[in-house]
Write an enzyme that holds these catalytic residues in place. Structure first.
Site, PDB file in Angstrom:
ATOM      1  CE1 TYR A 135      -3.208  -2.794   0.068  1.00 52.59           C
ATOM      2  CE2 TYR A 135      -4.066  -1.938   2.123  1.00 52.59           C
ATOM      3  CZ  TYR A 135      -4.141  -2.823   1.074  1.00 52.59           C
ATOM      4  OH  TYR A 135      -5.158  -3.737   1.036  1.00 52.59           O
ATOM      5  CE  LYS A 190       0.476 -17.438  -2.082  1.00 46.41           C
ATOM      6  NZ  LYS A 190      -0.411 -18.609  -1.997  1.00 46.41           N
ATOM      7  CG  ASP A 222      -3.053 -19.787  -0.138  1.00 42.12           C
ATOM      8  OD1 ASP A 222      -2.316 -19.618   0.858  1.00 42.12           O
ATOM      9  OD2 ASP A 222      -2.698 -20.441  -1.131  1.00 42.12           O
ATOM     10  CG  ASP A 246      -7.548  -3.798   3.716  1.00 40.74           C
ATOM     11  OD1 ASP A 246      -8.600  -3.717   4.375  1.00 40.74           O
ATOM     12  OD2 ASP A 246      -7.316  -3.096   2.719  1.00 40.74           O
ATOM     13  CG  ASP A 250     -13.145  -5.735   5.933  1.00 40.38           C
ATOM     14  OD1 ASP A 250     -12.677  -5.141   6.920  1.00 40.38           O
ATOM     15  OD2 ASP A 250     -13.770  -5.168   5.016  1.00 40.38           O
TER      16      ASP A 250
END
Ligand code: NAD
Length: 362
Positions: A135, A190, A222, A246, A250
């Protein structure tokens, strides 16, 4: 103890008013000063984060934040949009650690989209690194591709990067949080594909050696996304980078079924923090006394615990919220048959009453 109160836009003003009402019941020397932020600040001062608001936030022990944004600002150029105020506060205050607890209250088990037995008693904490990763990584931009599958085509690119100290400090935050909970940390990465997350995994493993009382495991993102809906209760503290955090926070928050219940905290190295509900400004229900103020009230409890060292007061607020839910009061977003529907103000009043009882009991 100085608190900057930034209600913002939409339901922000309604829900923050209830949290302030609750804080005032506590017999604590809290100095609260309110300022404009977001669209409201843009309307008054031409900027979503005016200098005076930023100065107040920086000089406070904590910021109690409502929400910002409204569709009417969508045509403004990006730096003037209300949401930029949050990014500005995060950047200027150095808020690198985002805490998002996902707690499924017994009385709201049915509100989840998962089977009640999977979420009953759920209590997990997602810790997301907030100031690094793809980001913020440079370079980024658009250009004409010179290689790859389509040389000569328009392409866009971003840069994923983390430095060792950035990973170390968020890892320490996660292990220390786990020490106060069930002493388990799951680091999500990852590393099988990304160099950035191989470094992440190596550094978290090294930092973990300083916390022999905390069990550490690693999970690819994942798989973590899958496990969160398959067996969410097996997690305690989850720590991850900005982008994965992020998305996963959620996902985790919706396990509890109700966005109006979820608080959050973003902290810097000095434990100065910004506390806000996980939801937005909900323009669709603003000004109608419909919003659930509990996420903001619970954010105020987190503020007392993390930035103001008032654990007992935080416990009292959380118990008061549980008592109100047990009494059957519900705002529209968490209403179900057999419970009593109330508005924003009435919910705030009920928490004030329950809290007053808690305090009298000691
Ligand atoms: P939202 O979270 O504001 O609303 C999503 C849905 O949830 C809506 O139906 C809303 O009515 C409902 N909802 C949200 N909070 C609720 C509460 N406390 N009680 C009951 N119902 C609630 O997300 P959105 O609609 O995508 O965004 C609206 C605006 O908020 C946009 O301008 C967006 O940019 C902004 N936003 C701000 C923040 C923030 O301030 N941190 C976060 C997310 C979105």
């Amino acid at each position: 103890m100085k608190i900057a109160v930034l209600p913002g836009d939409g339901i922000g003003t309604e829900i923050v008013a209830e949290a302030v009402k609750v804080l005032k019941v506590l017999n604590l020397p809290l100095e609260m000063e309110t300022a404009l932020v977001g669209g409201a600040a843009f309307d008054a001062h031409g900027h979503p984060l005016p200098e005076s608001t930023l100065k107040l936030a920086m000089a406070s022990d904590a910021v109690l934040f409502g929400a910002v944004g409204d569709w009417k600002y969508d045509t403004l150029e990006r730096p003037l949009r209300p949401e930029q105020a949050i990014l500005g506060l995060r950047k200027n205050m150095g808020l690198f650690a985002n805490f998002r607890p996902a707690i499924c209250y017994e009385q709201l088990t049915h509100a989840s989209s998962l089977k009640p037995e999977l979420v009953a008693g759920l209590d997990i904490l997602i810790i997301r690194e907030l100031t690094g990763d793809i980001y913020f990584g440079q370079p980024r931009g658009r250009r004409v591709a010179t290689d790859g599958h389509f040389p000569g085509a328009e392409e866009a690119f971003d840069t994923m990067r983390y430095t060792r100290p950035e990973i170390e400090r968020i890892a320490h935050v996660a292990f220390q949080a786990a020490q106060k909970r069930n002493k388990r940390v799951t680091s999500v990465d990852k590393a099988n594909v990304l160099e950035t997350f191989q470094l992440w995994k190596d550094v978290v493993t090294e930092v973990g050696k300083q916390y022999p009382d905390v069990a550490l495991d690693h999970m690819y993102v994942d798989n973590a996304a899958m496990q969160l809906v398959k067996e969410p209760k097996k997690f305690d503290v989850v720590v991850t980078g900005n982008m994965f955090g992020d998305i996963l926070s959620d996902e985790a928050s919706m396990l509890t079924g109700s966005i109006g219940m979820l608080p959050s905290a973003s902290l810097n190295v000095k434990n100065q923090g910004l506390y806000e509900p996980s939801h937005g400004s909900a323009p669709d229900i603003a000004g109608k006394n419909l919003a659930n103020p509990l996420a903001t009230i619970l954010s105020a409890a987190m503020m007392l615990r993390f930035s103001l060292n008032q654990d007992q007061a935080a416990d009292h607020i959380e118990s008061a919220v549980k008592a109100v839910l047990a009494s059957g009061l519900r705002t529209a977003d968490i209403y179900s048959e057999g419970t009593t529907k109330v508005g924003t103000r009435e919910m705030g009043d009920a928490v004030v009453t329950a809290l007053t009882k808690q305090i009298t009991k000691g």
